[in-house]
Design a protein around this motif. Structure first.
Motif, mmCIF file in Angstrom:
data_model
loop_
_atom_site.group_PDB
_atom_site.id
_atom_site.type_symbol
_atom_site.label_atom_id
_atom_site.label_comp_id
_atom_site.label_asym_id
_atom_site.label_seq_id
_atom_site.Cartn_x
_atom_site.Cartn_y
_atom_site.Cartn_z
ATOM 1 N N UNK A 27 1.064 6.973 -0.257
ATOM 2 C CA UNK A 27 0.462 6.950 -1.598
ATOM 3 C C UNK A 27 -0.220 5.617 -1.919
ATOM 4 N N UNK A 28 -0.002 4.604 -1.082
ATOM 5 C CA UNK A 28 -0.634 3.314 -1.327
ATOM 6 C C UNK A 28 -2.056 3.219 -0.805
ATOM 7 N N UNK B 141 -6.012 4.714 -0.717
ATOM 8 C CA UNK B 141 -6.981 5.513 -1.466
ATOM 9 C C UNK B 141 -8.331 5.441 -0.772
ATOM 10 N N UNK C 57 4.305 -5.067 -3.228
ATOM 11 C CA UNK C 57 3.909 -4.557 -1.914
ATOM 12 C C UNK C 57 3.961 -3.045 -1.824
ATOM 13 N N UNK C 58 4.838 -2.415 -2.586
ATOM 14 C CA UNK C 58 5.051 -0.990 -2.328
ATOM 15 C C UNK C 58 4.828 -0.096 -3.540
ATOM 16 N N UNK D 169 0.591 -0.857 -5.018
ATOM 17 C CA UNK D 169 -0.467 -0.324 -4.153
ATOM 18 C C UNK D 169 -0.654 1.192 -4.292
ATOM 19 N N UNK D 170 0.428 1.911 -4.600
ATOM 20 C CA UNK D 170 0.269 3.364 -4.812
ATOM 21 C C UNK D 170 -0.594 3.668 -6.014
ATOM 22 N N UNK D 171 -0.688 2.707 -6.920
ATOM 23 C CA UNK D 171 -1.532 2.882 -8.088
ATOM 24 C C UNK D 171 -2.870 2.190 -7.882
ATOM 25 N N UNK D 172 -3.100 1.741 -6.625
ATOM 26 C CA UNK D 172 -4.369 1.106 -6.300
ATOM 27 C C UNK D 172 -4.470 -0.333 -6.777
ATOM 28 N N UNK E 192 -3.639 -4.387 -6.711
ATOM 29 C CA UNK E 192 -3.208 -5.561 -5.953
ATOM 30 C C UNK E 192 -2.964 -6.679 -6.958
ATOM 31 N N UNK E 193 -1.812 -7.304 -6.862
ATOM 32 C CA UNK E 193 -1.515 -8.376 -7.819
ATOM 33 C C UNK E 193 -0.737 -9.482 -7.134
ATOM 34 N N UNK E 194 -0.794 -10.663 -7.720
ATOM 35 C CA UNK E 194 -0.039 -11.814 -7.240
ATOM 36 C C UNK E 194 1.253 -11.938 -8.051
ATOM 37 N N UNK F 5 -2.726 14.422 -5.179
ATOM 38 C CA UNK F 5 -2.513 12.979 -5.094
ATOM 39 C C UNK F 5 -2.900 12.288 -6.400
ATOM 40 N N UNK F 6 -2.106 11.314 -6.800
ATOM 41 C CA UNK F 6 -2.361 10.607 -8.046
ATOM 42 C C UNK F 6 -3.684 9.872 -7.992
ATOM 43 N N UNK G 34 -5.829 6.564 -8.776
ATOM 44 C CA UNK G 34 -5.447 5.160 -8.980
ATOM 45 C C UNK G 34 -5.438 4.827 -10.478
ATOM 46 N N UNK H 28 -11.857 -5.683 -12.899
ATOM 47 C CA UNK H 28 -12.225 -6.865 -12.115
ATOM 48 C C UNK H 28 -12.165 -8.148 -12.939
ATOM 49 N N UNK I 238 -9.479 -8.816 -15.454
ATOM 50 C CA UNK I 238 -8.210 -9.085 -16.126
ATOM 51 C C UNK I 238 -8.160 -8.534 -17.533
ATOM 52 N N UNK J 11 -4.203 -4.530 -19.132
ATOM 53 C CA UNK J 11 -2.803 -4.889 -18.957
ATOM 54 C C UNK J 11 -2.059 -3.599 -18.651
#
Lengths: 485, 485
Positions: free
Chosen positions: A6-7, A9, B180-181, B184-187, B189-191, B309-310, B312, B319, B321, B324
């Protein structure tokens, strides 16, 4: 770690073949740090189904990645991220800074982060002489029975308590125990509609301030005093009047006119350990009535009266609902527990409960029920006894070493507690002293952080014995004495 | 329950002998409900030491109380509250109402309690046909592995995580796993500096609103929509603009000018289950940029896309910020867990973290680490699969029964979820319908509570299948159809 399909797309705008896109997705995941060496990739079947592509496309992509040493195939176990794959540290793995285009300073300012806590030493347990305050001591805690109670609370019989959204309620078993067995020790009798469970004392104080105070109002706090009061009041735009404490805590006659609320620690002043005498308590309550202000009583460390029986709380003398009493299990159990309570007049508790529901619903059911079992089975009382015995011994060792080295105690408290409030000679800057001692393996707490008025005295400091092994106390104090010179 | 000596205090103003006073203290404890039949009294030695009186005084008092049938002596086991002692219910045991002398209405008003949640049925699990929303199903939950992970997190190796005050930090193991897990399934990427753990989604939304909004500003929410948004905004004195949703969620062109923030559920609209199409998401982000508003995306039920499939999350397209993102484990695990997260621009997360520290410090360490183990060991993925399989079947049973009885679906969602949004014939008042059905063992949720504008339509209602056994669905729907008539 197994990696979920699921990660991944597909990008409708991608220019290239599906197989290329899958290979790039995997490489991008590794570059971004989401996929790490040894992680198991989704099966080709699962990934194909999720992406809506043919399985052979995924298999071809995986085969190509194996050829490039990015993945490795382990027979029937599937595909894994190869040890040869570049393993970037998380800090480098993030996408470029994208928090642009918004003027955050103008939009939200720094009204919360400006009033944060004093700097903390996160790795204090790595130091041999940690005279730090307010952390748990693993050597005193009753792991075995806490685990047992946690397991009971995880049982199927308690599943409702564990799992359900309680809405605005608390665990009735825990509330009953606090009303019947904890509050009476503080001399307090309360009804269920006069108590609210909170996420520790900090949360109780925050809720009380948020319900009671509005921007532009004013409040009195102790000087020196708990920095948490200051942070909360600053965040609420409330004018702060610091009132200098003496050996009996906050003198009522020094409270300025016009304050709507005062924040005090009468049983055990933070950080000087002073206890407010009975006559001053009566005078404080009388003044509150005449001037119509409310009193927030933070009864922290209420279980640590090992030198003589505890005095009843200020709240126990309150006949009009003017005192709001805050208690917590953070000091007696451990701060990571995050459970405390507010006791106050029913109309106040009703508002506080409505705020808590909107803010966070309720403390986790499992934690509430674990604590209820721990209390009901008597483990809590046994733990308090063991802790007080150890602290009494440590306090004795502290007193002896302090006397031997001629250090100067500014406040030690008559009832117990977990720390000494110390005065270094004039001219010693304890922030600088703390930095030097840290190099020597000794952690002390500079005292200026507890003052509101600036410039604050720089020669005060706190030495706590709640987290330092007794056998290390003498040497730790000796090092402090040497550093003061 | 053993009764602690510390709950007894001598009154310096008492007129009478010490023995009389001790007897009265015990009687008062029984009258107040603190002491109940079968409770073990403190030993005469312990009570004497605590009160600072001679042991014979306590023994004489106890003997007198035994003679009066208030206590009973059980040989060497000590003294117990007698079964003959009056056992008052807690409600009668409280002291007289003392919350007087303070004008609470003037002082604190009802600004929080006025905006509470819709009334809830607390004992829903006692009903055979609970089509209620948002509670956990004990038959689906993986007790065994949750217990195992909780025990791991209670081990000595994890004691630091369990017990320490983390100050402002989160459990790095859980943060790492979410980054990490889960995200990403929601598309997304974050720090690490772009995520903050919270006490569930409610807490995340409250913190976001408190950081971003001030009294007098205005915000747009969906109509109908999640009542939690409304409560939080009302409590903050923010003007609310409800925007009517259609089959694609909130139409960007209907958002009024001048709002500073919008609250949306694009993946799965609450309560109609609509999913916002990709083209509308792009338009919404574009509008936010042009008009400089922020978007709070509540990605609730993000793990329940069992029909396809969901998509994202909206945040994955962001892009700058400006979005939220709010996620939670309340729906996928259980609501009593109280764990969720905020993902946003680093300057926003910094403020949110400072607020959280002052408000409640951090979610309990034990809960964070238990979840981290549960996720890392793959139990979470297995649970989601099992839950989605069950929900797919229940949804099928719901669809069939609804069709068979000719009930009218107003919104069912294309991806999955846990409920149907239903429309009863004009003229049916679903609040009245719900009250009648409750008598028949069926719980449904009237829909008017999800509307901001009044008067709200009265003929809508929600039927959830997250807590009802599959075998009861057909009969439950039949009863609803009969009641609608």
């Amino acid at each position: 770690m197994p990696v979920a399909a699921e990660g991944f797309f597909l990008d409708p705008g991608y220019r290239g073949t599906l197989q290329q896109q899958i290979q790039e997705m995997v490489l991008e995941g590794i570059r971004a740090g989401r996929l790490r060496a040894g992680d198991r990739m989704p099966s080709s079947r699962a990934l194909a189904r999720h992406l809506g592509v043919s399985r052979i496309t995924v298999t071809l992509a995986y085969t190509e990645l194996v050829a490039n040493d990015v993945l490795e195939a382990r027979g029937r176990s599937g595909y894994f991220v190869s040890a040869a794959a570049p393993a970037l540290p998380p800090a480098r793995s993030a996408p470029p800074e994208l928090d642009t285009g918004i003027d955050w300073a103008a939009r939200i300012g720094t009204r919360h982060s400006d009033h944060g806590m004093p700097p903390r030493i996160q790795d204090w347990h790595a130091y041999p002489y940690p005279f730090i305050y307010g952390q748990a001591d693993p050597t005193l805690f009753d792991h075995q029975n806490w685990r047992k109670c946690a397991l009971m609370a995880l049982g199927r019989r308690d599943f409702d308590v564990l799992s359900h959204d309680f809405y605005e309620r608390d665990d009735p078993m825990l509330v009953d125990y606090i009303l019947r067995a904890i509050l009476p020790r503080r001399g307090i009798t309360a009804r269920p509609d006069q108590i609210l469970l909170t996420m520790g004392a900090q949360n109780a104080l925050w809720i009380a301030a948020h319900v009671l105070l509005r921007p532009g109002q004013s409040a009195a706090i102790e000087e020196p005093g708990f920095h948490g009061f200051r942070t909360i009041l600053n965040q609420h735009g409330v004018a702060i009047h610091p009132v200098a404490v003496d050996e009996g805590g906050m003198p009522p006659e020094a409270i300025p006119r016009g304050v709507s609320t005062i924040f005090v620690t009468p049983s055990h002043h933070f950080p000087t350990n002073a206890t407010m005498p009975a006559i001053r308590r009566a005078a404080l309550l009388d003044l509150a009535r005449r001037r119509d202000f409310l009193i927030i009583e933070d009864d922290y460390e209420f279980e640590t009266s090992f030198l003589r029986p505890a005095q009843p709380a200020l709240k126990s003398l309150d006949r009009t609902g003017r005192v709001i009493h805050v208690g917590s299990f953070s000091k007696s159990l451990f701060p990571g527990l995050r459970l405390g309570y507010l006791v106050g007049a029913a109309p106040f508790i009703r508002e506080a409960r409505a705020l808590r529901v909107a803010m966070l619903r309720h403390p986790p059911g499992h934690i509430q029920r674990t604590l209820a079992h721990f209390l009901a089975l008597g483990h809590y009382d046994a733990l308090i006894n063991r802790m007080n015995t150890a602290w009494r011994r440590r306090r004795q060792a502290m007193s002896e070493a302090i006397a031997q080295h001629g250090l100067n105690v500014a406040g030690s408290g008559d009832f117990g507690g977990s720390s000494f409030w110390m005065r270094a000679p004039d001219g010693v800057d304890t922030e600088e002293l703390a930095a030097r001692l840290r190099q020597d393996g000794v952690l002390i707490e500079p005292g200026h952080v507890h003052f509101t008025r600036q410039p604050a005295p720089r020669n005060l400091y706190r030495l706590a014995y709640s987290s330092i092994p007794q056998a290390r106390i003498a040497e730790g104090i000796a090092r402090i004495a040497r550093a003061i010179g």
